[in-house]
Design an enzyme around this catalytic site. Sequence first.
Site, mmCIF file in Angstrom:
data_model
loop_
_atom_site.group_PDB
_atom_site.id
_atom_site.type_symbol
_atom_site.label_atom_id
_atom_site.label_comp_id
_atom_site.label_asym_id
_atom_site.label_seq_id
_atom_site.Cartn_x
_atom_site.Cartn_y
_atom_site.Cartn_z
ATOM 1 C CB VAL A 1 -8.761 -15.012 -2.395
ATOM 2 C CG1 VAL A 1 -7.911 -13.975 -3.097
ATOM 3 C CG2 VAL A 1 -8.234 -15.324 -1.007
ATOM 4 C CE1 TYR B 1 -7.260 -8.719 -3.196
ATOM 5 C CE2 TYR B 1 -8.949 -9.507 -4.679
ATOM 6 C CZ TYR B 1 -8.341 -9.531 -3.455
ATOM 7 O OH TYR B 1 -8.814 -10.357 -2.488
ATOM 8 C CE LYS C 1 -5.908 -7.963 3.025
ATOM 9 N NZ LYS C 1 -5.431 -8.216 1.670
ATOM 10 C CE1 TYR D 1 -4.112 -9.987 6.455
ATOM 11 C CE2 TYR D 1 -2.799 -11.952 6.009
ATOM 12 C CZ TYR D 1 -3.616 -10.926 5.570
ATOM 13 O OH TYR D 1 -3.958 -10.836 4.243
ATOM 14 C CB SER E 1 -9.055 -9.523 0.949
ATOM 15 O OG SER E 1 -7.662 -9.469 0.953
#
Length: 309
Positions: A262, A244, A67, A192, A64
């Site tokens: 993660v 998160y 991102k 992705y 992540s």
Amino acid sequence: MNIQKLLNDTLDNSADSYKSGHVATYIPALGKVDPTLLGITYYDLKNNLVYSAGNDCTPFAIESISKVPVLLLALEENGLKNVFQHVDEEPTGFSFNSILNMEINKRHYPMNPFVNTGAIVVNSLIPGKDSAERFDRILNFMKEICNDPDLTLNEEIYHSESQTGNMNRSLAYYMKANDMFKGDVEDILDSYFKQCSVNVTTKDLANLAALLANGGIAPWNNQRILREENATVVKSIMVTAGLYDQSGDFSSHVGVPSKSGVGGGLISAIPQKAGIGVFGPALDKEGNSVAGIKALNFLVKKLNLNIFE
Ligand code: GLU
């Protein structure tokens, strides 16, 4: 202050905490990573010096944290206004792969670029005729902003993500059915999955964080890579949605713009002061690195880096 000694102390203080976490297994290849690994890199902007300790050269999947670079690339290519017509900038209060908030709120776009729905939409905004072209652009941009020409795709993680990514498929098909992004669903998902599967080290992540902390000017060569306004917006979303549904708690108690993945990575960008990259693969129930959070908390307190103090 002897920063090298402080980093060694930071790792000593955090080394055992992996015991209360677990490596991610929902992407099977991530489940093979040694949970005891721990590394940290600190990029000191004031003196333009880099310090590192522990498993700082061990490659791991960016997950992540990707991102952040992909949002930065979308912003550089399309501008702030165009990107935030397709994705909002609000915390969700839901898990990173939740579909719930989109249905409840009857939204026309995802709530922020750091939940999976938002990240899939942001990936679709990267120019390129197909997944291969988009990913090529993403990987080249990651190499530039991490100051590492050797970044590569981890093929094993990529295949594992792609084979088991049915939750991401449902999110993407739901959004496609509601006309939230352009392009072929499987093709966008492919780029992705690839963006999440790039191998990085804490040294790469500290460079990325230092670039953000330095307002978009690369501290290693003084060249501007990002528009300042893009670096500012991304840091602010890191404060509200970077960890998160632990983002609020982390901002209150640690207080540095951060993003986790993660794969066990964490970055922190402390404006005008430092960029930090941490790696500790055992995760807490929210999906954040247990040892990474403990290490950051320790270091931030010792160096008085909390941006809200
Ligand atoms: N590739 C992972 C997923 O989409 C990224 C999740 C994460 O690091 O939060 O499920």
